[in-house]
Enzyme design. Structure first.
Site, PDB file in Angstrom:
ATOM      1  CG  ASN A 161      -1.784   1.299   1.426  1.00 42.53           C
ATOM      2  OD1 ASN A 161      -1.881   1.959   0.438  1.00 42.53           O
ATOM      3  ND2 ASN A 161      -2.397   1.214   2.384  1.00 42.53           N
ATOM      4  CE  LYS A 176      -0.117   3.021   4.977  1.00 40.83           C
ATOM      5  NZ  LYS A 176      -0.026   3.105   6.447  1.00 40.83           N
ATOM      6  CG  HIS A 216      -5.824   1.740   5.210  1.00 40.75           C
ATOM      7  ND1 HIS A 216      -5.281   2.784   6.255  1.00 40.75           N
ATOM      8  CD2 HIS A 216      -4.842   1.039   5.159  1.00 40.75           C
ATOM      9  CE1 HIS A 216      -4.209   2.309   6.510  1.00 40.75           C
ATOM     10  NE2 HIS A 216      -3.790   1.304   5.916  1.00 40.75           N
ATOM     11  CD  GLU A 220      -2.965   5.371   6.902  1.00 40.53           C
ATOM     12  OE1 GLU A 220      -2.918   5.640   5.814  1.00 40.53           O
ATOM     13  OE2 GLU A 220      -1.983   4.870   7.552  1.00 40.53           O
ATOM     14  CD  GLU A 262      -3.289  -2.600   7.207  1.00 41.86           C
ATOM     15  OE1 GLU A 262      -2.128  -2.848   6.627  1.00 41.86           O
ATOM     16  OE2 GLU A 262      -3.651  -1.425   7.081  1.00 41.86           O
ATOM     17  N   GLY A 264       2.810   1.906  10.751  1.00 43.86           N
ATOM     18  CA  GLY A 264       3.801   3.324  10.747  1.00 43.86           C
ATOM     19  C   GLY A 264       4.550   3.552  11.886  1.00 43.86           C
ATOM     20  CB  SER A 269       5.571  -2.124  12.120  1.00 44.59           C
ATOM     21  OG  SER A 269       5.113  -0.518  12.275  1.00 44.59           O
TER      22      SER A 269
END
Ligand code: 13P
Length: 250
Positions: free
Chosen positions: A9, A11, A94, A96, A166, A172, A212
């Site tokens: 991904n 992003k 996702h 985000e 996730e 991250g 990660s």
């Protein structure tokens, strides 16, 4: 038998020249038999990345899609547009998108259904935030996201759904869930799928880990029985690390 999948991904990273350079490097990589690799660049990079991938087995995905077919939805992208860009996989829900763009389980569900109706494959993301894990309610959170996201999806269509677990606190941050914790959640997700659909669907559905994941921890993650691949952010942006992850040691 579930075919392992390594999905990148990207992003909101990479200009067109940068994305093309990464895709050209990845196009040279040998994808081991019995594994799938997918890259998900930004919308603007989809067509040039597809071209740069050439005859590589690496598949093209994207990071979002609107549920409406066409019309006055400024800034949005439809399934038919994505199909015309030769996209095969769409990441939906996702964390985000949920946290920064207000996507609820109801919106995620509409998107999942639209992706499936268009004949494309979904990578449906679920995962708890840190406060939920600290309270010990991560299973309830993930179950609600799965139940809401897949509401009304027929069992037959679940063959085109890939789940990505996730944990938000691992995205991250450099903090990976331990392979044991991830595997336990994946087993819980599989049990939930069995209840929502049936045991056969649960057994066949791929569940990717994201948060990660990198070239140093991929082998131990993939060694776990319920981890069928990874959805990779930062480590997918460099050809060396994504290549090493595709070539994880079984
Ligand atoms: P990182 O691998 O950078 O933690 O991102 C994970 C992710 O969000 C993939 O969708």
């Amino acid at each position: 038998m579930r075919t392992p999948m390594l999905a990148g991904n990207w992003k909101m990273n990479k200009t067109i020249p940068e994305a093309v350079a990464l895709a050209e490097a990845l196009a040279k990589v040998e994808i081991p038999a019995g594994r799938e690799a997918v890259v998900c660049p930004s919308f603007v990079c989809l067509v040039p990345v597809k071209k740069a991938l050439g005859s590589s087995k690496i598949q093209l995905g994207c990071q979002n899609m609107h549920f409406e077919a066409k019309g006055a939805f400024t800034g949005e992208t439809s399934a038919e547009m994505l199909k015309s860009a030769e996209v095969s996989h769409v990441i939906i829900g996702h964390s985000e998108r949920r946290a920064l763009f207000g996507e609820t389980d109801a919106v995620v569900n509409r998107k999942v259904k639209a992706v499936l109706a268009a004949g494309l494959k979904v990578i449906l993301c679920v995962g708890e935030v840190l406060a939920e894990r600290e309270k010990g309610v991560q299973n309830d959170v993930v179950k609600t996201q799965l139940t809401g996201g897949l509401d009304g999806v027929p069992a037959a269509d679940l063959a085109r759904v890939i789940i990505a677990y996730e944990p938000v606190w691992a995205i991250g941050t450099g903090k990976t869930a331990t392979p044991e914790d991830a595997d336990a959640m994946h087993a819980f997700i599989r049990g939930t799928l069995a209840a929502l659909a049936n045991a056969q669907v649960a057994e066949a559905t791929r569940i990717l880990y994201g948060g990660s994941a990198n070239d140093a921890n991929i082998d131990s993650l993939m060694a776990k029985p319920n981890i069928d691949g990874a959805l990779i952010g930062g480590a997918a942006l460099k050809p060396e690390s994504f290549t090493r992850m595709i070539q994880y040691k079984a």
